[in-house]
Design a protein around this motif. Structure first.
Motif, PDB file in Angstrom:
ATOM      1  N   ARG A 196       0.833  -1.212   0.000  1.00  0.00           N
ATOM      2  CA  ARG A 196       0.000   0.000   0.000  1.00  0.00           C
ATOM      3  C   ARG A 196       0.867   1.261   0.000  1.00  0.00           C
ATOM      4  NH1 ARG A 196      -4.889  -1.263   4.288  1.00  0.00           N
ATOM      5  NH2 ARG A 196      -5.800  -2.982   3.095  1.00  0.00           N
ATOM      6  N   LEU A 197       1.904   1.246   0.813  1.00  0.00           N
ATOM      7  CA  LEU A 197       2.808   2.391   0.860  1.00  0.00           C
ATOM      8  C   LEU A 197       3.487   2.592  -0.490  1.00  0.00           C
ATOM      9  CD1 LEU A 197       4.179   4.651   2.423  1.00  0.00           C
ATOM     10  CD2 LEU A 197       5.849   2.961   3.256  1.00  0.00           C
ATOM     11  N   ARG A 209       2.383   1.684  -3.432  1.00  0.00           N
ATOM     12  CA  ARG A 209       1.365   2.173  -4.370  1.00  0.00           C
ATOM     13  C   ARG A 209       1.130   3.665  -4.179  1.00  0.00           C
ATOM     14  NH1 ARG A 209      -1.295  -2.292  -3.920  1.00  0.00           N
ATOM     15  NH2 ARG A 209      -2.572  -1.653  -2.165  1.00  0.00           N
ATOM     16  N   ALA A 210       1.044   4.100  -2.917  1.00  0.00           N
ATOM     17  CA  ALA A 210       0.823   5.527  -2.624  1.00  0.00           C
ATOM     18  C   ALA A 210       1.991   6.375  -3.116  1.00  0.00           C
ATOM     19  CB  ALA A 210       0.610   5.733  -1.126  1.00  0.00           C
ATOM     20  N   ILE A 211       3.198   5.905  -2.890  1.00  0.00           N
ATOM     21  CA  ILE A 211       4.390   6.630  -3.352  1.00  0.00           C
ATOM     22  C   ILE A 211       4.359   6.754  -4.872  1.00  0.00           C
ATOM     23  CG2 ILE A 211       6.902   6.474  -3.641  1.00  0.00           C
ATOM     24  CD1 ILE A 211       6.918   5.133  -0.800  1.00  0.00           C
ATOM     25  N   GLU A 236       1.851   6.385  -7.013  1.00  0.00           N
ATOM     26  CA  GLU A 236       0.739   7.204  -7.509  1.00  0.00           C
ATOM     27  C   GLU A 236       1.041   8.690  -7.349  1.00  0.00           C
ATOM     28  OE1 GLU A 236      -2.757   5.823  -5.463  1.00  0.00           O
ATOM     29  OE2 GLU A 236      -2.807   3.934  -6.603  1.00  0.00           O
ATOM     30  N   THR A 237       1.694   9.047  -6.256  1.00  0.00           N
ATOM     31  CA  THR A 237       2.019  10.455  -6.016  1.00  0.00           C
ATOM     32  C   THR A 237       3.067  10.954  -6.999  1.00  0.00           C
ATOM     33  OG1 THR A 237       1.465  10.242  -3.679  1.00  0.00           O
ATOM     34  CG2 THR A 237       2.860  12.113  -4.308  1.00  0.00           C
TER      35      THR A 237
END
Length: 145
Positions: A114-115, A117-119, A121-122
């Motif tokens: 999840r982390l 993916r968030a990185i 995507e950002t």
């Protein structure tokens, strides 16, 4: 995961090229003065960016550097990965599929995925054009009454 100084400076260098694009090549000395980064450090970074095809260069008195594409065609992620390599927060996410022997039973893997993916995507959701627009807006708010 921590972005290195080289990664931060690479983004600043690319942003400077985007902001000062007049169609002419820009010297590292000019970028160095504006960004307060040594020419030697910029040379190391621009060599990697050039090999990756992100910047073009010309030698000589009128030489310098410019973007190889328009700013909207670069993502922050592309630039950072060129300099940093993987942006995965843990080493086990560097391989696809995950080669970790514990992957099937590792509860923390969900957190790391999840982390990651968030990185991604950002950094992949922000272009050099977006950063240039933000910088221009910040510069435009620099007034005194």
């Amino acid at each position: 995961m921590k972005i290195s100084t080289r990664g931060r400076y690479a983004l600043r260098l690319m942003l400077d090229l985007a902001l000062h694009d007049t169609g002419e090549y820009i010297s590292l000395r000019d970028i160095s003065a504006r960004q307060e980064i040594s020419v030697k450090y910029l040379e190391q970074i621009v060599t990697v960016l050039g090999r990756a095809g992100l910047v073009r260069s010309v030698r000589g008195p009128q030489g310098g550097y410019r973007l190889a594409k328009v700013p909207a065609d670069y993502t922050a992620g592309e630039i950072l990965r060129t300099i940093e390599g993987s942006l995965a927060p843990v080493a086990c996410l560097d391989d696809s599929p995950n080669a970790c022997a514990r992957a099937g039973e590792c509860a923390t893997l969900v957190l790391w995925e999840r982390l990651s993916r968030a990185i991604n995507e950002t950094v992949d959701g922000m272009t050099l054009a977006d950063l240039a627009e933000i910088q221009r807006a910040k510069a435009g708010n620099d007034y005194v009454i």
